[in-house]
Design a protein around this motif. Structure first.
Motif, PDB file in Angstrom:
ATOM      1  N   GLN A   1       0.836  -1.199   0.000  1.00 32.59           N
ATOM      2  CA  GLN A   1       0.000   0.000   0.000  1.00 32.59           C
ATOM      3  C   GLN A   1       0.868   1.246   0.000  1.00 32.59           C
ATOM      4  OE1 GLN A   1      -2.964   0.955  -0.375  1.00 32.59           O
ATOM      5  NE2 GLN A   1      -4.235  -0.876  -0.194  1.00 32.59           N
ATOM      6  N   VAL A   2       0.333   2.283  -0.605  1.00 31.92           N
ATOM      7  CA  VAL A   2       1.024   3.564  -0.701  1.00 31.92           C
ATOM      8  C   VAL A   2       0.097   4.654  -0.178  1.00 31.92           C
ATOM      9  CG1 VAL A   2       1.977   5.265  -2.281  1.00 31.92           C
ATOM     10  CG2 VAL A   2       2.432   2.823  -2.653  1.00 31.92           C
ATOM     11  N   GLN A   3       0.637   5.550   0.600  1.00 36.10           N
ATOM     12  CA  GLN A   3      -0.121   6.712   1.063  1.00 36.10           C
ATOM     13  C   GLN A   3       0.518   7.972   0.481  1.00 36.10           C
ATOM     14  OE1 GLN A   3       1.141   4.419   3.641  1.00 36.10           O
ATOM     15  NE2 GLN A   3      -0.659   3.255   3.051  1.00 36.10           N
ATOM     16  N   LEU A   4      -0.322   8.864   0.021  1.00 31.26           N
ATOM     17  CA  LEU A   4       0.137  10.120  -0.576  1.00 31.26           C
ATOM     18  C   LEU A   4      -0.510  11.278   0.175  1.00 31.26           C
ATOM     19  CD1 LEU A   4      -0.342   9.140  -4.333  1.00 31.26           C
ATOM     20  CD2 LEU A   4       1.779   9.057  -3.016  1.00 31.26           C
ATOM     21  N   VAL A   5       0.303  12.246   0.575  1.00 33.34           N
ATOM     22  CA  VAL A   5      -0.203  13.400   1.314  1.00 33.34           C
ATOM     23  C   VAL A   5       0.281  14.676   0.636  1.00 33.34           C
ATOM     24  CG1 VAL A   5      -0.239  14.621   3.508  1.00 33.34           C
ATOM     25  CG2 VAL A   5      -0.217  12.110   3.475  1.00 33.34           C
ATOM     26  N   GLU A   6      -0.676  15.497   0.219  1.00 36.57           N
ATOM     27  CA  GLU A   6      -0.354  16.746  -0.460  1.00 36.57           C
ATOM     28  C   GLU A   6      -0.294  17.898   0.541  1.00 36.57           C
ATOM     29  OE1 GLU A   6      -3.486  14.737  -3.292  1.00 36.57           O
ATOM     30  OE2 GLU A   6      -3.316  15.162  -1.147  1.00 36.57           O
ATOM     31  N   SER A   7       0.421  18.940   0.134  1.00 39.23           N
ATOM     32  CA  SER A   7       0.456  20.189   0.894  1.00 39.23           C
ATOM     33  C   SER A   7       0.776  21.321  -0.060  1.00 39.23           C
ATOM     34  CB  SER A   7       1.497  20.127   2.011  1.00 39.23           C
ATOM     35  OG  SER A   7       2.786  19.928   1.483  1.00 39.23           O
ATOM     36  N   GLY A   8       0.456  22.551   0.363  1.00 38.36           N
ATOM     37  CA  GLY A   8       0.889  23.713  -0.393  1.00 38.36           C
ATOM     38  C   GLY A   8      -0.183  24.444  -1.176  1.00 38.36           C
ATOM     39  N   GLY A   9      -1.416  23.990  -1.133  1.00 39.79           N
ATOM     40  CA  GLY A   9      -2.454  24.722  -1.855  1.00 39.79           C
ATOM     41  C   GLY A   9      -2.775  26.040  -1.177  1.00 39.79           C
ATOM     42  N   GLY A  10      -3.664  26.810  -1.809  1.00 35.65           N
ATOM     43  CA  GLY A  10      -4.056  28.078  -1.215  1.00 35.65           C
ATOM     44  C   GLY A  10      -4.672  29.013  -2.220  1.00 35.65           C
ATOM     45  N   LEU A  11      -4.762  30.268  -1.834  1.00 37.51           N
ATOM     46  CA  LEU A  11      -5.356  31.328  -2.656  1.00 37.51           C
ATOM     47  C   LEU A  11      -4.252  32.245  -3.147  1.00 37.51           C
ATOM     48  CD1 LEU A  11      -7.807  32.983  -3.681  1.00 37.51           C
ATOM     49  CD2 LEU A  11      -7.821  34.106  -1.434  1.00 37.51           C
ATOM     50  N   VAL A  12      -4.274  32.542  -4.427  1.00 38.47           N
ATOM     51  CA  VAL A  12      -3.258  33.415  -5.023  1.00 38.47           C
ATOM     52  C   VAL A  12      -3.910  34.246  -6.113  1.00 38.47           C
ATOM     53  CG1 VAL A  12      -2.538  31.711  -6.745  1.00 38.47           C
ATOM     54  CG2 VAL A  12      -0.912  33.460  -5.965  1.00 38.47           C
ATOM     55  N   GLN A  13      -3.372  35.420  -6.359  1.00 39.71           N
ATOM     56  CA  GLN A  13      -3.870  36.257  -7.438  1.00 39.71           C
ATOM     57  C   GLN A  13      -3.338  35.774  -8.785  1.00 39.71           C
ATOM     58  OE1 GLN A  13      -2.851  40.327  -6.412  1.00 39.71           O
ATOM     59  NE2 GLN A  13      -4.890  40.651  -5.534  1.00 39.71           N
ATOM     60  N   ALA A  14      -4.070  36.078  -9.823  1.00 39.76           N
ATOM     61  CA  ALA A  14      -3.631  35.737 -11.170  1.00 39.76           C
ATOM     62  C   ALA A  14      -2.234  36.308 -11.421  1.00 39.76           C
ATOM     63  CB  ALA A  14      -4.613  36.269 -12.200  1.00 39.76           C
ATOM     64  N   GLY A  15      -1.390  35.489 -12.037  1.00 35.03           N
ATOM     65  CA  GLY A  15      -0.015  35.879 -12.276  1.00 35.03           C
ATOM     66  C   GLY A  15       0.937  35.456 -11.185  1.00 35.03           C
ATOM     67  N   GLY A  16       0.398  35.001 -10.080  1.00 36.44           N
ATOM     68  CA  GLY A  16       1.213  34.590  -8.949  1.00 36.44           C
ATOM     69  C   GLY A  16       1.704  33.167  -9.070  1.00 36.44           C
ATOM     70  N   SER A  17       2.341  32.685  -8.001  1.00 36.99           N
ATOM     71  CA  SER A  17       2.938  31.352  -7.988  1.00 36.99           C
ATOM     72  C   SER A  17       2.544  30.597  -6.731  1.00 36.99           C
ATOM     73  CB  SER A  17       4.471  31.458  -8.038  1.00 36.99           C
ATOM     74  OG  SER A  17       4.908  32.087  -9.224  1.00 36.99           O
ATOM     75  N   LEU A  18       2.498  29.291  -6.857  1.00 36.33           N
ATOM     76  CA  LEU A  18       2.310  28.393  -5.732  1.00 36.33           C
ATOM     77  C   LEU A  18       3.163  27.158  -5.968  1.00 36.33           C
ATOM     78  CD1 LEU A  18      -1.547  28.297  -4.990  1.00 36.33           C
ATOM     79  CD2 LEU A  18       0.240  29.136  -3.462  1.00 36.33           C
ATOM     80  N   ARG A  19       3.519  26.501  -4.874  1.00 36.26           N
ATOM     81  CA  ARG A  19       4.276  25.248  -4.972  1.00 36.26           C
ATOM     82  C   ARG A  19       3.541  24.180  -4.185  1.00 36.26           C
ATOM     83  NH1 ARG A  19       9.517  24.315  -6.578  1.00 36.26           N
ATOM     84  NH2 ARG A  19      10.498  22.384  -5.854  1.00 36.26           N
ATOM     85  N   LEU A  20       3.212  23.097  -4.865  1.00 34.93           N
ATOM     86  CA  LEU A  20       2.562  21.955  -4.223  1.00 34.93           C
ATOM     87  C   LEU A  20       3.598  20.872  -3.960  1.00 34.93           C
ATOM     88  CD1 LEU A  20      -0.679  21.581  -6.386  1.00 34.93           C
ATOM     89  CD2 LEU A  20      -0.295  23.038  -4.390  1.00 34.93           C
ATOM     90  N   SER A  21       3.421  20.176  -2.854  1.00 34.92           N
ATOM     91  CA  SER A  21       4.294  19.057  -2.528  1.00 34.92           C
ATOM     92  C   SER A  21       3.463  17.831  -2.212  1.00 34.92           C
ATOM     93  CB  SER A  21       5.177  19.390  -1.325  1.00 34.92           C
ATOM     94  OG  SER A  21       6.069  20.440  -1.626  1.00 34.92           O
ATOM     95  N   CYS A  22       4.026  16.677  -2.494  1.00 37.78           N
ATOM     96  CA  CYS A  22       3.364  15.414  -2.188  1.00 37.78           C
ATOM     97  C   CYS A  22       4.404  14.464  -1.611  1.00 37.78           C
ATOM     98  CB  CYS A  22       2.742  14.812  -3.437  1.00 37.78           C
ATOM     99  SG  CYS A  22       2.042  13.161  -3.204  1.00 37.78           S
ATOM    100  N   ALA A  23       4.091  13.922  -0.445  1.00 40.36           N
ATOM    101  CA  ALA A  23       4.985  12.971   0.205  1.00 40.36           C
ATOM    102  C   ALA A  23       4.373  11.579   0.159  1.00 40.36           C
ATOM    103  CB  ALA A  23       5.234  13.391   1.650  1.00 40.36           C
ATOM    104  N   ALA A  24       5.162  10.618  -0.268  1.00 44.00           N
ATOM    105  CA  ALA A  24       4.703   9.233  -0.361  1.00 44.00           C
ATOM    106  C   ALA A  24       5.269   8.418   0.791  1.00 44.00           C
ATOM    107  CB  ALA A  24       5.138   8.626  -1.680  1.00 44.00           C
ATOM    108  N   SER A  25       4.464   7.503   1.293  1.00 47.25           N
ATOM    109  CA  SER A  25       4.918   6.583   2.339  1.00 47.25           C
ATOM    110  C   SER A  25       4.297   5.214   2.075  1.00 47.25           C
ATOM    111  CB  SER A  25       4.519   7.089   3.730  1.00 47.25           C
ATOM    112  OG  SER A  25       3.110   7.203   3.835  1.00 47.25           O
ATOM    113  N   GLY A  26       4.822   4.210   2.765  1.00 44.92           N
ATOM    114  CA  GLY A  26       4.334   2.853   2.548  1.00 44.92           C
ATOM    115  C   GLY A  26       5.255   2.110   1.601  1.00 44.92           C
ATOM    116  N   SER A  27       4.681   1.404   0.654  1.00 43.49           N
ATOM    117  CA  SER A  27       5.459   0.594  -0.295  1.00 43.49           C
ATOM    118  C   SER A  27       6.006   1.469  -1.420  1.00 43.49           C
ATOM    119  CB  SER A  27       4.581  -0.518  -0.867  1.00 43.49           C
ATOM    120  OG  SER A  27       4.082  -1.341   0.165  1.00 43.49           O
ATOM    121  N   ILE A  28       6.859   2.401  -1.047  1.00 38.88           N
ATOM    122  CA  ILE A  28       7.301   3.436  -1.973  1.00 38.88           C
ATOM    123  C   ILE A  28       8.151   2.907  -3.104  1.00 38.88           C
ATOM    124  CG2 ILE A  28       7.095   5.339  -0.352  1.00 38.88           C
ATOM    125  CD1 ILE A  28      10.027   4.944   0.311  1.00 38.88           C
TER     126      ILE A  28
END
Length: 116
Positions: A1-28
């Motif tokens: 089994q694999v578990q995936l956990v995201e982070s980094g979402g949010g609200l931003v104005q047009a033209g802006g930037s965001l960075r999303l991350s995902c960490a995997a655990s389990g049978s990686i």
């Protein structure tokens, strides 16, 4: 089994930037391809970008040149750097993993909202 956990979402104005991350655990070590998909209200889930264990990347035409996917096999993480964001990028973003038996895993999703 694999578990995936995201982070980094949010609200931003047009033209802006965001960075999303995902960490995997389990049978990686069984994971081959990882990536990001998104689903906007009333629309089907669509591919954003994927990266294989060897580093081969694939992008949706709508994000090419603006988004960059990266993978750290040692840390079992993938990131999605999103620049020049547009209101049409607003969606729930899901981390995805596919193992060598072609079993598919999903994270819980993280909301990205781009205001105009």
């Amino acid at each position: 089994q694999v578990q995936l956990v995201e982070s980094g979402g949010g609200l931003v104005q047009a033209g802006g930037s965001l960075r999303l991350s995902c960490a995997a655990s389990g049978s990686i070590f069984s994971i081959n391809t990882m990536g990001w998909y998104r689903q906007a209200p009333g629309k089907q889930r669509e591919l954003v970008a994927t990266v294989s264990r060897s580093g081969f990347t694939k992008y949706a035409d709508s994000v090419k040149g603006r988004f960059t996917i990266s993978r750290d096999n040692a840390k079992n993480t993938i990131d999605l750097q999103m620049n020049s964001l547009k209101p049409e990028d607003t969606a729930v973003y899901y981390c995805n993993g596919v193992d060598y038996q072609v079993r598919i895993y999903w994270g819980q999703g993280t909301q990205v909202t781009v205001s105009s």
